[in-house]
Design a protein around this motif. Sequence first.
Motif, PDB file in Angstrom:
ATOM      1  N   ALA A 114      47.266  30.408  34.852  1.00 35.53           N
ATOM      2  CA  ALA A 114      46.763  30.590  33.484  1.00 35.53           C
ATOM      3  C   ALA A 114      45.791  31.759  33.498  1.00 35.53           C
ATOM      4  O   ALA A 114      45.053  31.961  34.466  1.00 35.53           O
ATOM      5  N   ASP A 115      45.771  32.515  32.412  1.00 37.58           N
ATOM      6  CA  ASP A 115      44.907  33.696  32.355  1.00 37.58           C
ATOM      7  C   ASP A 115      43.430  33.349  32.502  1.00 37.58           C
ATOM      8  O   ASP A 115      42.647  34.137  33.049  1.00 37.58           O
ATOM      9  N   GLU A 116      43.041  32.164  32.036  1.00 43.74           N
ATOM     10  CA  GLU A 116      41.624  31.815  31.993  1.00 43.74           C
ATOM     11  C   GLU A 116      41.046  31.325  33.308  1.00 43.74           C
ATOM     12  O   GLU A 116      39.824  31.341  33.495  1.00 43.74           O
ATOM     13  N   TRP A 117      41.892  30.851  34.235  1.00 44.07           N
ATOM     14  CA  TRP A 117      41.354  30.207  35.439  1.00 44.07           C
ATOM     15  C   TRP A 117      40.365  31.095  36.186  1.00 44.07           C
ATOM     16  O   TRP A 117      39.290  30.643  36.576  1.00 44.07           O
ATOM     17  N   GLN A 118      40.716  32.336  36.434  1.00 42.23           N
ATOM     18  CA  GLN A 118      39.830  33.191  37.238  1.00 42.23           C
ATOM     19  C   GLN A 118      38.477  33.375  36.566  1.00 42.23           C
ATOM     20  O   GLN A 118      37.436  33.408  37.238  1.00 42.23           O
ATOM     21  N   HIS A 119      38.467  33.438  35.231  1.00 47.80           N
ATOM     22  CA  HIS A 119      37.202  33.598  34.517  1.00 47.80           C
ATOM     23  C   HIS A 119      36.397  32.296  34.519  1.00 47.80           C
ATOM     24  O   HIS A 119      35.167  32.315  34.651  1.00 47.80           O
ATOM     25  N   ILE A 120      37.110  31.176  34.412  1.00 47.06           N
ATOM     26  CA  ILE A 120      36.444  29.869  34.442  1.00 47.06           C
ATOM     27  C   ILE A 120      35.712  29.680  35.766  1.00 47.06           C
ATOM     28  O   ILE A 120      34.539  29.285  35.801  1.00 47.06           O
ATOM     29  N   ALA A 139      33.267  22.035  40.472  1.00 48.94           N
ATOM     30  CA  ALA A 139      34.405  21.471  39.736  1.00 48.94           C
ATOM     31  C   ALA A 139      33.980  20.995  38.351  1.00 48.94           C
ATOM     32  O   ALA A 139      34.729  21.132  37.377  1.00 48.94           O
ATOM     33  N   MET A 140      32.777  20.405  38.250  1.00 45.35           N
ATOM     34  CA  MET A 140      32.310  19.881  36.966  1.00 45.35           C
ATOM     35  C   MET A 140      32.221  20.969  35.906  1.00 45.35           C
ATOM     36  O   MET A 140      32.522  20.734  34.729  1.00 45.35           O
ATOM     37  N   GLU A 141      31.812  22.173  36.306  1.00 40.67           N
ATOM     38  CA  GLU A 141      31.738  23.276  35.345  1.00 40.67           C
ATOM     39  C   GLU A 141      33.110  23.541  34.721  1.00 40.67           C
ATOM     40  O   GLU A 141      33.227  23.742  33.509  1.00 40.67           O
ATOM     41  N   ALA A 142      34.135  23.534  35.554  1.00 43.49           N
ATOM     42  CA  ALA A 142      35.482  23.789  35.047  1.00 43.49           C
ATOM     43  C   ALA A 142      36.003  22.624  34.208  1.00 43.49           C
ATOM     44  O   ALA A 142      36.614  22.820  33.142  1.00 43.49           O
ATOM     45  N   VAL A 143      35.772  21.403  34.682  1.00 39.48           N
ATOM     46  CA  VAL A 143      36.229  20.224  33.944  1.00 39.48           C
ATOM     47  C   VAL A 143      35.542  20.144  32.574  1.00 39.48           C
ATOM     48  O   VAL A 143      36.180  19.853  31.551  1.00 39.48           O
ATOM     49  N   SER A 144      34.252  20.419  32.550  1.00 43.12           N
ATOM     50  CA  SER A 144      33.510  20.380  31.285  1.00 43.12           C
ATOM     51  C   SER A 144      34.053  21.427  30.312  1.00 43.12           C
ATOM     52  O   SER A 144      34.174  21.171  29.109  1.00 43.12           O
ATOM     53  N   TYR A 145      34.382  22.588  30.842  1.00 44.29           N
ATOM     54  CA  TYR A 145      34.946  23.626  29.984  1.00 44.29           C
ATOM     55  C   TYR A 145      36.277  23.163  29.383  1.00 44.29           C
ATOM     56  O   TYR A 145      36.522  23.300  28.181  1.00 44.29           O
ATOM     57  N   LEU A 146      37.151  22.614  30.221  1.00 40.38           N
ATOM     58  CA  LEU A 146      38.450  22.152  29.728  1.00 40.38           C
ATOM     59  C   LEU A 146      38.302  21.043  28.698  1.00 40.38           C
ATOM     60  O   LEU A 146      39.013  21.000  27.689  1.00 40.38           O
ATOM     61  N   ALA A 147      37.353  20.132  28.954  1.00 43.07           N
ATOM     62  CA  ALA A 147      37.155  19.000  28.043  1.00 43.07           C
ATOM     63  C   ALA A 147      36.696  19.460  26.662  1.00 43.07           C
ATOM     64  O   ALA A 147      36.996  18.807  25.654  1.00 43.07           O
ATOM     65  N   GLU A 152      29.685  30.193  46.040  1.00 44.19           N
ATOM     66  CA  GLU A 152      30.650  31.290  46.115  1.00 44.19           C
ATOM     67  C   GLU A 152      32.086  30.756  46.145  1.00 44.19           C
ATOM     68  O   GLU A 152      32.359  29.687  46.700  1.00 44.19           O
ATOM     69  N   SER A 153      32.983  31.525  45.549  1.00 41.63           N
ATOM     70  CA  SER A 153      34.387  31.129  45.520  1.00 41.63           C
ATOM     71  C   SER A 153      35.286  32.321  45.788  1.00 41.63           C
ATOM     72  O   SER A 153      34.868  33.475  45.670  1.00 41.63           O
ATOM     73  N   ARG A 154      36.506  32.013  46.195  1.00 41.24           N
ATOM     74  CA  ARG A 154      37.536  33.027  46.377  1.00 41.24           C
ATOM     75  C   ARG A 154      38.684  32.687  45.437  1.00 41.24           C
ATOM     76  O   ARG A 154      39.246  31.588  45.508  1.00 41.24           O
TER      77      ARG A 154
END
Length: 246
Positions: free
Chosen positions: A53-59, A126-134, A70-72
């Motif tokens: 999905a286009d948004e994943w990298q930005h999320i 992970a919570m940051e991403a889950v909260s965004y999706l929710a 840090e993430s890769r």
Amino acid sequence: FVAFTGEEADRLGSQRYVERPPFPVDKVIGMINLDAVGRLGNGKISVLAAGTADEWQHIFRGASYVTGVESRIIMESLPSSDQKSFIDRQVPAVHLFTEPHSDYHRPGDTADKVDLAGLVKVAGFAMEAVSYLAGRPNALTSTLAGATAPAPSPAAVGGRRVSLGTVPDFGFAGSGVRIAGVTPGSPAQSAGLKEGDIIVGLDGQPVTSLKEYSDRLRALAPGKAVAITIMREGKELSLQVTPLAR
């Protein structure tokens, strides 16, 4: 929130879930899979399949900014874990992973070695991403629209049958598969493979990516020696490796 079983047996649990879902799969806007996240240490969280999905990298770049973890971001979609069952059903899905280690897929991966402080960081990330999706009112911009899951080849049915003991560098961006480590006592170690080698061929077939490497492994038979071609310090070498039953 779902806990799947049978991942090592060709994703039996997640396959069953998407085949008989309690909630319609076509209404799922995204799936975040946490698998092998117990050894963060001073490393980075890898986000596999971020290109679904286009948004994943930005999320997840945002999650790193907010949490300081840090993430890769790895765009390639690999059949590495349960997210693949969802990707095959057109659901954008990612795999969070804290990188391989010397105990990876071995009995030595015991509970006392889990990095508890690292798990807290992974959970916050992970919570940051889950909260965004929710809180997102619309679906993600999927790159999977119109795609169909490829039919498995006869060699692929039932999952991979062999193991070489190579630990791949999931963040390697070049052609081939860079080895991040070799499991002690494994066929890879016996063949002379070592950290830093880049696998570019297996059993007479080219290997340009992790997905191709996984596909090549699925076609191998236990106990049958095959050639593995590597690049080491700029030179191409061909070695013999005998896969073990997985």
